[in-house]
Design an enzyme around this catalytic site. Structure first.
Site: not given
Ligand SMILES: CC(C)C[C@H](N)C(=O)NCC(=O)O
Length: 541
Positions: A165, A196, A230
């Site tokens: 995500d 990320d 997350e």
């Protein structure tokens, strides 16, 4: 050199170490390269004792069993495919904080599962339930992908955790390129979630895939846990780990997370993360927005109350004003101070990177300590506030201030929740406002700290040395990986963070990127690390 040994005797001596194929293969792989033969060995050729032969054979088997050069070459040869894989993943707007994007997030999880299935993994999409939205509506959480490659009881089992995500991103936020169209500029791959955490997750998958493509046995069993929440606190994952502690996680020896970055151009191993408590402070007053000329002066404005409340959280010099918080922080030890002192860190570079002239602290140790091991308050935004271009003259009727407090040992999110709520209500009460304040904590993630003396860190150092020919920095991370502490507490296993993100990747920011170099060399690092982990003595927890 060992021409007096029969292939049969070699395969017996080596036990399960080598797969016996034919006379040629075994003899070839059992021989040391000529340049590694010492004078003593030369002198004793033809009259070697049995234990010495066994020792040499075992030595030779470890030297040859790990064919790093072939694996690294494979990674280099396939880098365009890896970039394309990242392009496909970045194209999915898997923003976990935007409920409108939930279908994209579900699609993202399916794609991850499909990739791992195609590689022959034992894959499951685990249902972790629903989340309740602020309006009371229930929304399905993205499923968690688990996968297993190998189940050899004689090998270690590592569990790689990552997430797919992302944080929100819009071109108009100031991106130079479309955030969901991976764009290669001078070797940097720009796109939301590139660093990320999509590229690191793919790098782990490609590491396993390389072994498969070259028909090489994985040195350890590899499990994956890939989630899609997350960035909003890993909703549902704690419960899933607890529920599967005695099943999926029962044979896991070590947990590996690559969801962070280096401190500089030097590779790093990360041994700590800060936790995070995220709060909403809602102030509401009139039943609807009002004209500031018609009602301004008559009404006690929710926004002014909210700004007053938010202003009470932290002083201009960075001192947290909520009673009890600073007192809970573990004191900085001399050893820690020395570790920070030894880290090469260029303050000017750091300032340049973020485009500022002055930092909160002017010396390295203070700065690193306040990034990694002291709490801080950040005010992120105000929902309901007028923020569009133009000059709307409105008194907003309801505003929600959003702020977070990064957590460090020995703070406890449950205690912090009470400290902050009580404090803000006491500040608000002093204003004698007729408006209403509601404080809620929406994320409560604990900090995580590892023991750097654990062999996992030695394995990490050796892998970095092999791939980058240098020693890594041992660093902590100011950001939060909400699930790290749960993994460690529930499974009782050790965890290492092995980052491949660059120091200037711009996580959560405009123009997030992953450099091609870090992506590709990072994949090699994971390959080297798996080999190092396979050498850890089986009894080490
Ligand atoms: C640098 C962080 C540890 C990266 C992580 N994916 C993250 O962004 N976590 C959420 C946070 O707010 O720290």
């Amino acid at each position: 050199m060992f021409d007096y040994l029969t292939p049969g005797s070699i395969s017996v001596m080596l036990g399960g170490v080598y797969k016996y194929q034919d006379n040629h293969t075994v003899l070839k792989s059992a021989c040391l390269p000529e340049e590694t033969v010492t004078h003593t060995q030369r002198a004793s050729r033809g009259k070697m004792t049995f234990p010495f032969v066994l020792f040499v054979l075992l030595l030779s088997s470890t030297a040859h069993a790990f064919q790093y050069t072939e694996l690294a070459q494979h990674i280099d040869n396939h880098q365009e495919e890896y970039v394309e894989a990242l392009r496909d993943w970045v194209a999915i707007e898997s923003d976990s904080s935007n409920v409108q994007k939930r279908p994209d997030l579900h699609r993202m999880m399916e794609l991850v599962a499909q990739k791992l299935r195609l590689m022959g993994g034992a894959v499951e999409l685990v249902d972790v339930g629903e989340q309740e939205l602020p309006n009371g509506q229930m929304l399905a959480l993205p499923k968690v992908v688990t996968a297993r490659f190998g189940s050899d009881a004689d090998k270690h089992t590592v569990c790689v955790y990552g997430h797919v995500d992302v944080q929100p991103a819009k071109r108009e936020d100031g991106w130079a390129t479309d955030p969901y169209n991976l764009t290669d500029i001078n070797g940097n791959l720009y796109g939301r979630g590139a660093s990320d955490n999509k590229a690191p997750v793919l790098a782990w998958i490609h590491a396993v895939e390389a072994y498969q493509a070259l028909n090489m046995e994985l040195p350890v069993n590899v499990k994956f846990v890939i989630e899609g929440m997350e960035e909003t606190g890993s909703n549902g994952l704690d419960a899933m780990i607890l529920a599967q502690r005695d099943t999926f996680f029962s044979d896991v020896d070590y947990i590996i997370i690559s969801d962070c970055g280096w401190l500089s151009r030097r590779p790093a191993l990360t041994y700590g993360t800060r936790g995070n408590c995220y709060f909403f402070a809602e102030v509401d007053g009139p039943k609807q927005d009002l004209h500031s000329g018609v009602y301004g002066g008559a009404v006690i404005e929710p926004m002014i109350d909210l700004i007053g409340v938010l202003d009470s959280l932290i002083s201009p010099s960075g001192k947290i004003l909520v009673p009890g918080i600073r007192e809970a922080v573990a004191p900085l030890s001399d050893d820690e101070w020395r570790m920070y002192q030894d880290i090469q860190f260029d303050m000017d570079n750091y300032k340049n990177k973020i485009g500022i002239d002055q930092l909160m602290y002017s010396n390295k140790v203070d700065l690193l300590a306040h990034l990694w091991r002291y709490p801080t308050v950040t005010i992120h935004g105000i929902e309901g506030a007028f923020s569009d271009p133009g000059t709307k003259t409105v008194i907003p009727a309801k505003v929600i201030g959003k702020f977070s407090i990064r957590q460090v040992p020995d703070m406890d999110p449950a205690v912090v929740k009470k400290q902050v709520t009580d404090y803000l209500h006491s500040v608000f009460a002093k204003r004698k406002s007729p408006n209403r304040l509601k404080v809620t904590m929406v994320i409560g993630a604990k900090p995580w700290l590892a023991n750097t003396q654990h062999p996992l860190y030695e394995a990490g150092k050796a892998a970095v040395k092999r791939v980058f020919d240098m020693d890594p920095d041992l660093i902590r991370e100011g950001g939060t990986i909400p699930i790290a502490k749960t993994f460690q507490d529930v499974t009782g296993k050790s965890l290492i963070m092995l980052p491949i993100g660059g120091f200037d990747d711009g996580l959560h920011s405009q123009n997030e990127k992953m450099s091609r170099y870090n992506y590709i060399e990072g994949t090699k690092l994971f390959i080297a690390f798996l080999n190092e982990v396979s050498q850890i003595k089986k009894t080490t927890v």
